[in-house]
Write an enzyme that holds these catalytic residues in place. Structure first.
Site, PDB file in Angstrom:
ATOM      1  N   ARG A 233      -1.109  -2.359  -6.662  1.00 39.83           N
ATOM      2  CA  ARG A 233      -1.323  -3.630  -5.563  1.00 39.83           C
ATOM      3  C   ARG A 233      -2.312  -4.642  -6.222  1.00 39.83           C
ATOM      4  O   ARG A 233      -2.184  -5.852  -6.224  1.00 39.83           O
ATOM      5  CB  ARG A 233      -1.979  -2.996  -4.400  1.00 39.83           C
ATOM      6  CG  ARG A 233      -2.102  -3.791  -3.312  1.00 39.83           C
ATOM      7  CD  ARG A 233      -2.370  -3.278  -1.988  1.00 39.83           C
ATOM      8  NE  ARG A 233      -3.245  -4.023  -1.098  1.00 39.83           N
ATOM      9  CZ  ARG A 233      -2.761  -4.707   0.031  1.00 39.83           C
ATOM     10  NH1 ARG A 233      -1.438  -4.925   0.127  1.00 39.83           N
ATOM     11  NH2 ARG A 233      -3.551  -5.535   0.848  1.00 39.83           N
TER      12      ARG A 233
ATOM     13  N   HIS B 217      -4.672  -9.688   3.773  1.00 43.12           N
ATOM     14  CA  HIS B 217      -6.040  -9.730   3.949  1.00 43.12           C
ATOM     15  C   HIS B 217      -6.413 -10.714   5.104  1.00 43.12           C
ATOM     16  O   HIS B 217      -6.093 -11.798   5.285  1.00 43.12           O
ATOM     17  CB  HIS B 217      -6.730 -10.404   2.575  1.00 43.12           C
ATOM     18  CG  HIS B 217      -6.683  -9.296   1.613  1.00 43.12           C
ATOM     19  ND1 HIS B 217      -6.796  -9.749   0.310  1.00 43.12           N
ATOM     20  CD2 HIS B 217      -6.351  -7.955   1.665  1.00 43.12           C
ATOM     21  CE1 HIS B 217      -6.625  -8.513  -0.381  1.00 43.12           C
ATOM     22  NE2 HIS B 217      -6.282  -7.369   0.291  1.00 43.12           N
TER      23      HIS B 217
ATOM     24  N   LYS C  83      -2.336  -1.770   7.925  1.00 46.09           N
ATOM     25  CA  LYS C  83      -3.617  -1.802   8.171  1.00 46.09           C
ATOM     26  C   LYS C  83      -4.372  -2.919   9.049  1.00 46.09           C
ATOM     27  O   LYS C  83      -3.917  -3.815   8.987  1.00 46.09           O
ATOM     28  CB  LYS C  83      -4.560  -1.919   6.604  1.00 46.09           C
ATOM     29  CG  LYS C  83      -6.067  -1.511   6.945  1.00 46.09           C
ATOM     30  CD  LYS C  83      -6.476  -1.938   5.485  1.00 46.09           C
ATOM     31  CE  LYS C  83      -8.135  -1.362   5.553  1.00 46.09           C
ATOM     32  NZ  LYS C  83      -8.665  -1.474   4.071  1.00 46.09           N
TER      33      LYS C  83
ATOM     34  N   TYR D  42     -10.053 -11.094  -6.860  1.00 47.42           N
ATOM     35  CA  TYR D  42      -9.128 -10.961  -7.996  1.00 47.42           C
ATOM     36  C   TYR D  42      -9.311 -12.236  -8.873  1.00 47.42           C
ATOM     37  O   TYR D  42      -9.113 -12.009 -10.339  1.00 47.42           O
ATOM     38  CB  TYR D  42      -7.637 -10.989  -7.568  1.00 47.42           C
ATOM     39  CG  TYR D  42      -7.347  -9.806  -6.584  1.00 47.42           C
ATOM     40  CD1 TYR D  42      -7.327  -8.457  -7.104  1.00 47.42           C
ATOM     41  CD2 TYR D  42      -7.278  -9.825  -5.312  1.00 47.42           C
ATOM     42  CE1 TYR D  42      -7.076  -7.620  -6.600  1.00 47.42           C
ATOM     43  CE2 TYR D  42      -6.966  -8.693  -4.626  1.00 47.42           C
ATOM     44  CZ  TYR D  42      -6.645  -7.442  -5.226  1.00 47.42           C
ATOM     45  OH  TYR D  42      -6.393  -6.291  -4.447  1.00 47.42           O
TER      46      TYR D  42
ATOM     47  N   HIS E 256      -3.047   2.241  -5.933  1.00 46.15           N
ATOM     48  CA  HIS E 256      -3.644   1.271  -5.424  1.00 46.15           C
ATOM     49  C   HIS E 256      -3.702   0.265  -6.370  1.00 46.15           C
ATOM     50  O   HIS E 256      -3.742  -0.931  -6.306  1.00 46.15           O
ATOM     51  CB  HIS E 256      -4.659   1.130  -4.727  1.00 46.15           C
ATOM     52  CG  HIS E 256      -4.948   0.404  -3.664  1.00 46.15           C
ATOM     53  ND1 HIS E 256      -4.363   0.392  -2.538  1.00 46.15           N
ATOM     54  CD2 HIS E 256      -6.029  -0.685  -3.383  1.00 46.15           C
ATOM     55  CE1 HIS E 256      -4.599  -0.663  -1.649  1.00 46.15           C
ATOM     56  NE2 HIS E 256      -5.656  -1.065  -2.242  1.00 46.15           N
TER      57      HIS E 256
ATOM     58  N   ARG F  42       0.872  -0.974   0.052  1.00 51.77           N
ATOM     59  CA  ARG F  42       0.034  -0.014   0.095  1.00 51.77           C
ATOM     60  C   ARG F  42       0.863   1.202   0.255  1.00 51.77           C
ATOM     61  O   ARG F  42       2.144   1.235   0.188  1.00 51.77           O
ATOM     62  CB  ARG F  42      -0.963   0.064   1.106  1.00 51.77           C
ATOM     63  CG  ARG F  42      -1.782  -1.293   1.327  1.00 51.77           C
ATOM     64  CD  ARG F  42      -2.524  -1.112   2.656  1.00 51.77           C
ATOM     65  NE  ARG F  42      -3.565  -2.157   2.852  1.00 51.77           N
ATOM     66  CZ  ARG F  42      -3.375  -3.309   3.541  1.00 51.77           C
ATOM     67  NH1 ARG F  42      -2.117  -3.322   4.191  1.00 51.77           N
ATOM     68  NH2 ARG F  42      -4.274  -4.364   3.560  1.00 51.77           N
TER      69      ARG F  42
END
Length: 311
Positions: A239, A262, A162, A271, A236, A137
């Site tokens: 990524r 994640h 995050k 994805y 982003h 990120r």
């Protein structure tokens, strides 16, 4: 965040948010939401009623505020009423709207090559390579320090990103080579800082601070324009492209989940919907209709020379 010349209510809300370890960006967003609500009421939120909450939510809908922003504003108000004011009756009146599920925008491998090739400087190329080559990120890129690069184990350590989580990502030979080039060429105005604590990308104004994500975003869009990329890509998107291209090259989705950090596998699974290489490789049933039907081979006839079963 300053606490000078502010109302007692805002001061108390800031204290409540700080006690719960909310990041500075989240705190600012919650304060902005409450200021917007107070401007709508033309009085202190302390005096709000159930009808005021209802009217404000209708006001946001009528003025065309996006679903994402509406939910963000109401999250700040919910914190105010649920935590700071202890008005659970008002907090229960706040509702959120399900946001539309959009597919992430991904760049092709050719677009990534062009993007990195036209990078205006070694610094820009290294920054963008970290986004695509490691799936980082923006905030993770700019906050990298020397101590986070482990060349012996070929990993980069991401600390407290995050969700306040640590994780490791791979450090390829190509990426390590770029980082070493940059380390030799980077500014040397942080000599008073221990080497392991130095920012990889220090700010020009202060060696004690890294470059900003705003600066990084500007470098990305300059490179995207120079590369002739017409999609509405963002930083982003690097990524997103990292995850999608790994998936197209048969990397296990669980590994991709860990690399991205994640919490839920469902987040990584989206994805699958944009992995164009996998999608285009699927044979359409329409193509099968156009193929000639294969004939089954006939069984060999019994010539009488074969052994007969016993009577």
């Amino acid at each position: 965040m300053t606490t000078m010349a502010i109302t007692p209510l805002r001061q108390r809300m800031i204290e409540d948010m700080s006690a719960r370890k909310l990041c500075v960006g989240t705190q600012r967003g919650h304060i902005r939401s409450c200021k917007r609500f107070a401007a709508f009421l033309k009085r202190s939120p302390i005096t709000a009623s159930l009808e005021d909450i209802r009217r404000f939510q209708l006001h946001l809908a009528d003025t065309g505020v996006s679903i994402c922003n509406r939910n963000r504003i109401m999250t700040g108000l919910r914190f105010l009423f649920r935590v700071t004011l202890r008005r659970l009756d008002l907090a229960e009146e706040i509702y959120h709207i399900r946001e539309p599920q959009k597919l992430p925008l991904v760049m092709s491998a050719d677009e990534i090559k062009r993007l990195l090739a036209v990078a205006s400087s070694l610094k820009t190329r290294v920054l963008l390579s970290l986004g695509y080559g490691c799936g980082l990120r923006a905030r993770e890129i700019v906050r990298l320090k020397v101590k986070h690069i482990d060349s012996a184990q070929k990993i980069i350590r991401i600390e407290q990103s995050k969700g306040r989580k640590d994780r490791n990502v791979m450090l390829s030979d190509e990426m390590l080579g770029l980082l070493r080039q940059w380390w030799k060429a980077r500014p040397r105005h942080d000599a008073g800082i221990p080497p392991q604590e130095r920012w990889l990308f220090p700010s020009r104004k202060s060696a004690t601070k890294p470059i900003t994500t705003r600066h990084l975003n500007r470098l990305f869009h300059e490179a995207a324009d120079a590369a002739g990329i017409r999609k509405h890509v963002t930083l982003h998107s690097l990524r997103h492209s990292f995850a999608t291209h790994l998936l197209e090259h048969d990397t296990h989705i669980r590994k991709i989940q860990l690399l991205l950090g994640h919490e839920k596998l469902e987040t990584t699974a989206r994805y699958l919907h944009v992995a164009t290489g996998m999608i285009s490789a699927v044979e359409s049933p329409l193509d099968r209709l156009a193929q000639p039907k294969r004939k089954r081979p006939r069984k060999a006839e019994n010539t009488g020379n074969e052994a007969q079963p016993p009577a």
